[in-house]
Design a protein around this motif. Structure first.
Motif, PDB file in Angstrom:
ATOM      1  N   ALA A   1       0.822  -1.212   0.000  1.00 16.53           N
ATOM      2  CA  ALA A   1       0.000   0.000   0.000  1.00 16.53           C
ATOM      3  C   ALA A   1       0.851   1.254   0.000  1.00 16.53           C
ATOM      4  O   ALA A   1       0.424   2.306  -0.462  1.00 16.53           O
ATOM      5  CB  ALA A   1      -0.922   0.002   1.220  1.00 16.53           C
ATOM      6  N   SER A   2       2.066   1.173   0.535  1.00 13.06           N
ATOM      7  CA  SER A   2       2.925   2.351   0.647  1.00 13.06           C
ATOM      8  C   SER A   2       4.375   1.887   0.678  1.00 13.06           C
ATOM      9  O   SER A   2       4.675   0.787   1.154  1.00 13.06           O
ATOM     10  CB  SER A   2       2.591   3.117   1.928  1.00 13.06           C
ATOM     11  OG  SER A   2       3.595   4.050   2.242  1.00 13.06           O
ATOM     12  N   TYR A   3       5.261   2.739   0.172  1.00 14.57           N
ATOM     13  CA  TYR A   3       6.689   2.392   0.154  1.00 14.57           C
ATOM     14  C   TYR A   3       7.496   3.271   1.096  1.00 14.57           C
ATOM     15  O   TYR A   3       8.714   3.309   1.016  1.00 14.57           O
ATOM     16  CB  TYR A   3       7.219   2.462  -1.291  1.00 14.57           C
ATOM     17  CG  TYR A   3       6.524   1.456  -2.170  1.00 14.57           C
ATOM     18  CD1 TYR A   3       6.861   0.108  -2.116  1.00 14.57           C
ATOM     19  CD2 TYR A   3       5.467   1.827  -2.985  1.00 14.57           C
ATOM     20  CE1 TYR A   3       6.192  -0.828  -2.873  1.00 14.57           C
ATOM     21  CE2 TYR A   3       4.787   0.889  -3.747  1.00 14.57           C
ATOM     22  CZ  TYR A   3       5.150  -0.443  -3.686  1.00 14.57           C
ATOM     23  OH  TYR A   3       4.478  -1.376  -4.433  1.00 14.57           O
ATOM     24  N   ARG A   4       6.807   3.952   1.998  1.00 15.46           N
ATOM     25  CA  ARG A   4       7.522   4.630   3.074  1.00 15.46           C
ATOM     26  C   ARG A   4       8.151   3.568   3.978  1.00 15.46           C
ATOM     27  O   ARG A   4       7.607   2.479   4.153  1.00 15.46           O
ATOM     28  CB  ARG A   4       6.580   5.518   3.884  1.00 15.46           C
ATOM     29  CG  ARG A   4       5.938   6.644   3.096  1.00 15.46           C
ATOM     30  CD  ARG A   4       5.095   7.509   3.998  1.00 15.46           C
ATOM     31  NE  ARG A   4       4.314   6.686   4.911  1.00 15.46           N
ATOM     32  CZ  ARG A   4       3.750   7.157   6.021  1.00 15.46           C
ATOM     33  NH1 ARG A   4       3.895   8.418   6.347  1.00 15.46           N
ATOM     34  NH2 ARG A   4       3.049   6.362   6.799  1.00 15.46           N
ATOM     35  N   LEU A   5       9.261   3.914   4.566  1.00 16.19           N
ATOM     36  CA  LEU A   5      10.013   2.940   5.357  1.00 16.19           C
ATOM     37  C   LEU A   5       9.166   2.354   6.485  1.00 16.19           C
ATOM     38  O   LEU A   5       9.162   1.135   6.720  1.00 16.19           O
ATOM     39  CB  LEU A   5      11.273   3.604   5.914  1.00 16.19           C
ATOM     40  CG  LEU A   5      12.303   2.682   6.559  1.00 16.19           C
ATOM     41  CD1 LEU A   5      12.784   1.629   5.570  1.00 16.19           C
ATOM     42  CD2 LEU A   5      13.490   3.497   7.069  1.00 16.19           C
ATOM     43  N   LYS A   6       8.439   3.207   7.164  1.00 22.31           N
ATOM     44  CA  LYS A   6       7.609   2.750   8.281  1.00 22.31           C
ATOM     45  C   LYS A   6       6.541   1.766   7.802  1.00 22.31           C
ATOM     46  O   LYS A   6       6.329   0.711   8.411  1.00 22.31           O
ATOM     47  CB  LYS A   6       6.951   3.970   8.941  1.00 22.31           C
ATOM     48  CG  LYS A   6       5.994   3.644  10.072  1.00 22.31           C
ATOM     49  CD  LYS A   6       5.355   4.923  10.596  1.00 22.31           C
ATOM     50  CE  LYS A   6       4.307   4.617  11.667  1.00 22.31           C
ATOM     51  NZ  LYS A   6       3.634   5.852  12.134  1.00 22.31           N
ATOM     52  N   ASP A   7       5.877   2.085   6.686  1.00 21.18           N
ATOM     53  CA  ASP A   7       4.807   1.228   6.194  1.00 21.18           C
ATOM     54  C   ASP A   7       5.339  -0.076   5.611  1.00 21.18           C
ATOM     55  O   ASP A   7       4.720  -1.135   5.758  1.00 21.18           O
ATOM     56  CB  ASP A   7       3.991   1.979   5.139  1.00 21.18           C
ATOM     57  CG  ASP A   7       3.276   3.194   5.713  1.00 21.18           C
ATOM     58  OD1 ASP A   7       3.015   3.187   6.927  1.00 21.18           O
ATOM     59  OD2 ASP A   7       2.997   4.141   4.962  1.00 21.18           O
TER      60      ASP A   7
END
Length: 917
Positions: free
Chosen positions: A131-137
């Motif tokens: 759903a997301s490629y941010r590090l946290k996600d």
């Protein structure tokens, strides 16, 4: 590559612009050798300048620790020596490496020039359904413990773990897939593509694993064997008593009295052997999906073996039913029902079109990543449903070039594995088909006689969706512009023939196409003149509703002009189809190949435009012509116009539905205004005596679980634009600063969302994640990100008013900006109002107000989803209490819901106290 040493680096800085005097405040690094993290390093660095408070809040770094930390020039030599002989990895390497190199150069050291890899790009490619490629996600998606996001050491370790997982996946890719990856990887950032090259060099075997197959140039996931069972089990009789139901539910599913009442009501009427329409209002918490699926499932396995069609208002709700409700049904019945998720063709991938794009499509970093992720996704997907990719915008040239057209070509080498072909075949044989209202309306004739039970979930939208299904339009100017773009492409290909033999061979075909296009453009001028003559205007400034008498004198000329354009388009499309087939066999240079892909893209769009023209001719010649409303409306650009048509009534479609489905169940959480179903029934032209209705009570104790707050100082919601949006921001900002609860803010306007989002992001973006519909991702994507967050803010409109489930602490504060009245400029509203006025009925009282009340009821329903939920609704619209219709509007909220009016400055404190209790 696994035998190399890696340095996985993350920097925290005073700001993102490295040329604006920003400095590094924290350096984190995880060292990898032999596919293992052997060491991690964390250094806090004194930036010798002030640090923005939002950066301190985001990173958790204390200002005091920065002042006592070493400066960068003190640690730079050691860092330079550490990194100079290692492969450099970062999550967005084009930020970390240049920032670090500039810092080295500022203290007199040479910039390092290592092999550099980007884990963002690798994750986008190898995890296409994330759903997301941010590090946290990504860490959450991969079940990686990431305790301190935005701290360099924790981020570096998380990035290293992600890289090792991605590297392992890459090394396991089949050789044909790796070959495709290598061909495209040269467009990736820095040396990221070398990961695929190294994996290909080490891949000795050509053999595919058993779960994959190669068809044409693609490696695909093998289809699952159909192990669905229709064997009648011991529990094949509907559990009549509540005790029997509780026994069948067991320990895994909580029994609910209201759900049992819904089941019994449906069971009472489903086998009477006569047409029945059931209308059931099932509030949130009843469990309506299982409430209708369980009793109806016994008709699927009984002697008559009927089949069930479930239709919803959106594809999001379709997916929710497929993934959540059906597995529960299978568990309760101890069966595996054959279920098909049926959407329109455009939702699915087309192999032939993808193959053409891979050969001829424009190549840059963005398209290469998309092509690579599609190739990987094909090894994973069983459905070919492009929605699985959770892309922000499916309207780009790339996705419009690879999605499925509403046709099947048996001669295609991919016909047997074609996703759209498979889903249509599965739907014809499925015991349960889950579709959407638009598809049902457009394909009602495609359902089999056995598919004779219909459930309309979220039925409050059904009448409007049926009307919208008849909506069609075309734009002469858009058609004209498309034709000119195609001519320019053909001329460009003609100009290059002397330097490219392949183009020289097709010059006669190009010339023929050009002449046909020129003639078609002339015909579009004639068509434009006829439409303006019909409207009795020289150009269109605002919506023009055409009356039946307007057509009496000009209908013949309009039809003649339409048919001339359609005929010319036919000749051109026939000619260009032959041209495309010839080009596909030629070897072209990259520039020409790209132009050919653009030509194919525009021709596909042209074919779609021609379909709209054909629909217009059908409706203009239809004997039911007077049932349609025709109007001219400005295009989205505010310059061009469109000729639209819309059914004023859906009587013929309703008759077709009644003929196909003797048993119809209408259910939703907001079908009644107060206790009255009249508005809902009127929308469907139904009389109370034609239906059996049931209104279930909510199982929630709202007086203990929730409150409705209203600000004392208000701003008239009739004032639109920037002033009203500024008032919204000024009212909610103090509230959002004082509470960290997950917050959903509902709007009527996407323009307002944009205005408010900019202000909230500026003030709160460093501390809380702010998501906005139409800005930060697709609806499905931001809904998933919101569920994963802890203190996020989501700004939504349209589909976020309903059908989105955020139970528990996923949503605690709901802010509703205004009563969701429909715009009077909406053509559907215009035709409904005209019809009511003709009967001397007030459109506001009979239509506008009840429609808004039901939508407000749906919006409130987002807040309390389970018996343990608690939450507050902050309503910013003064008309809820200060209007002649306030008592009616308040029917949107539960009767026992506490209502408080507080001074604006006390709202945040009160919300804090509510949750503290």
């Amino acid at each position: 590559m696994s035998d190399r040493s890696f340095a996985v680096v993350d920097l925290e800085t005073t700001g993102t612009q490295r040329h604006a005097g920003n400095k590094i405040i924290q350096f984190g690094c995880a060292l990898i050798e032999d596919n293992q993290i052997i060491e991690h390093i964390s250094i806090t660095i004194n930036p010798e300048r002030s640090v923005p408070r939002e950066v301190l809040a985001l990173t958790g770094i204390r200002e005091a620790s920065l002042k006592t930390a070493p400066t960068f020039d003190e640690v730079a030599p050691a860092l330079h020596q550490l990194l100079i002989d290692k492969i450099f990895i970062a999550h967005n390497v084009n930020f970390d490496l240049p920032f670090l190199n500039e810092a080295f150069e500022n203290v007199g050291l040479e910039a390092i020039d290592p092999i550099a890899l980007d884990t963002v790009e690798l994750a986008q490619i190898m995890l296409p359904q994330a759903a997301s490629y941010r590090l946290k996600d990504l860490s959450t998606f991969l079940n990686i413990v990431h305790k301190h996001p935005h701290q360099a050491d924790s981020d570096a370790i998380a990035t290293a773990k992600i890289f090792l997982l991605l590297l392992k996946q890459i090394e396991q890719l089949p050789r044909p897939v790796l070959q495709q990856m290598v061909q495209l990887s040269r467009y990736l950032s820095r040396q990221t593509g070398e990961v695929f090259e190294q994996a290909l060099r080490q891949k000795a075997t050509q053999e595919l694993p058993s779960y994959l197959q190669q068809v044409g140039e693609f490696v695909l996931r093998c289809s699952r064997s159909d192990d669905s069972s229709t064997i009648i089990h011991a529990n094949d009789h509907y559990p009549i008593s509540d005790a029997d139901k509780r026994q069948q539910f067991g320990q895994k599913i909580k029994p609910r009295a209201t759900q049992f009442a819904m089941m019994d009501f449906i069971h009472q009427y489903q086998d009477q052997g006569e047409p029945n329409k059931l209308v059931i209002e099932a509030p949130t918490g009843v469990g309506k999906s299982l409430g209708y699926l369980l009793p109806l499932s016994y008709t699927l396995t009984g002697a008559n073996r009927r089949r069930l069609v479930v239709t919803t208002s959106t594809t999001v709700l379709q997916t929710q039913l497929f993934r959540q409700a059906v597995p529960l049904l299978n568990h309760l019945r101890d069966l595996n029902f054959k279920v098909a998720l049926l959407k329109s063709a455009s939702h699915y991938l087309d192999f032939d079109r993808l193959a053409a794009y891979l050969r001829h499509g424009a190549k840059n970093r963005g398209t290469a990543i998309n092509e690579m992720r599609i190739i990987i996704w094909l090894t994973q997907t069983q459905t070919g449903d492009l929605d699985e990719l959770q892309i922000t915008n499916y309207e780009t040239e790339f996705f419009q070039s690879i999605n499925h057209l509403p046709t099947l070509v048996p001669s295609s080498r991919y016909y047997q594995v074609d996703f759209w072909h498979k889903i249509v075949s599965d739907a014809a044989n499925a015991q349960i088909v889950i579709t959407n209202n638009a598809y049902l309306a457009q394909h009602i004739k495609d359902f089999t006689p056995e598919q004779n039970v219909l459930v309309i979930d979220e039925a409050q939208h059904f009448a409007e969706d049926l009307t919208h299904s008849s909506h069609g339009y075309f734009s002469v100017m858009r058609l004209h512009n498309r034709l000119n773009q195609i001519i320019e492409l053909i001329r460009s290909l003609q100009d290059n023939y002397d330097a490219e033999p392949a183009l020289e061979r097709i010059q006669p075909d190009l010339l023929s196409c050009q002449l046909l296009l020129t003639e078609t453009i002339k015909r579009t001028h004639d068509l434009n003149d006829q439409i303006l003559l019909l409207a009795q205007q020289n150009f269109i400034r605002e919506t023009v509703y055409l009356q039946t008498e307007d057509f009496l004198h000009h209908q013949t000329g309009l039809l003649r002009a339409l048919n001339h354009v359609i005929s010319n388009l036919d000749r051109y499309l026939d000619a260009v189809e032959s041209l495309e087939a010839t080009i596909g066999q030629e070897e072209l240079r990259p520039n020409s190949s790209q132009k050919v892909m653009e030509l194919i893209f525009h021709n596909n769009k042209l074919e779609q435009l021609q379909t709209h023209l054909l629909e217009a001719v059908d409706h203009l010649q239809d004997r039911e012509f007077k049932q349609y409303g025709f109007y001219l409306d400005l295009d989205d650009d505010g310059i061009n116009y469109e000729l639209n048509w819309l059914a004023k009534s859906h009587e013929a479609l309703r008759q077709a539905i009644d003929k196909q489905f003797p048993l119809q169940v209408y259910t939703g959480a907001s079908l009644a205004v107060g206790r009255d179903f009249s508005y809902f029934l009127n929308q469907l032209d139904l009389k109370p005596e034609q239906v059996h209705s049931l209104r279930l009570n909510s199982p929630f104790l709202y007086q203990e679980k929730a409150e409705l707050l209203l600000p004392q100082e208000t701003y008239s919601p009739s004032e639109n634009g920037a002033d009203y949006d500024n008032w919204i921001v000024n009212t909610i900002l103090p509230v959002l600063k004082q509470t960290d609860r997950q917050t959903l803010i509902l709007f009527n306007s996407l323009a307002s969302i944009k205005n408010v989002y900019v202000r909230l992001q500026q003030v709160l973006g460093f501390k809380r994640e702010v998501m906005a519909q139409g800005i930060t991702g697709s609806n499905d994507k931001i809904a998933k990100r919101f569920r994963l967050a802890k203190d996020a803010i989501l700004l939504g409109s349209q589909s976020f008013w309903e059908g989105i489930d955020f139970p528990g602490e996923q949503l605690s504060l709901l802010i509703i900006t205004r009563i969701p009245f429909e715009s009077p400029k909406n053509p559907t509203t215009h035709y409904r109002s005209s019809l009511l006025k003709a009967q001397n009925i007030s459109p506001f009282t009979a239509d506008t107000l009840p429609k808004a009340i039901l939508k407000l009821k749906q919006g409130f329903g987002r807040l309390i989803r389970t018996e343990t939920d608690r939450g507050i609704v902050l309503m910013l619209d003064e008309r809820v209490i200060n209007s002649s219709y306030a008592a009616q509007v308040q029917q949107a909220f539960p009767e026992k819901l506490p209502k408080l009016i507080l001074p604006n400055q006390q709202l945040g404190h009160h919300i804090q106290d509510f949750f503290a209790d």
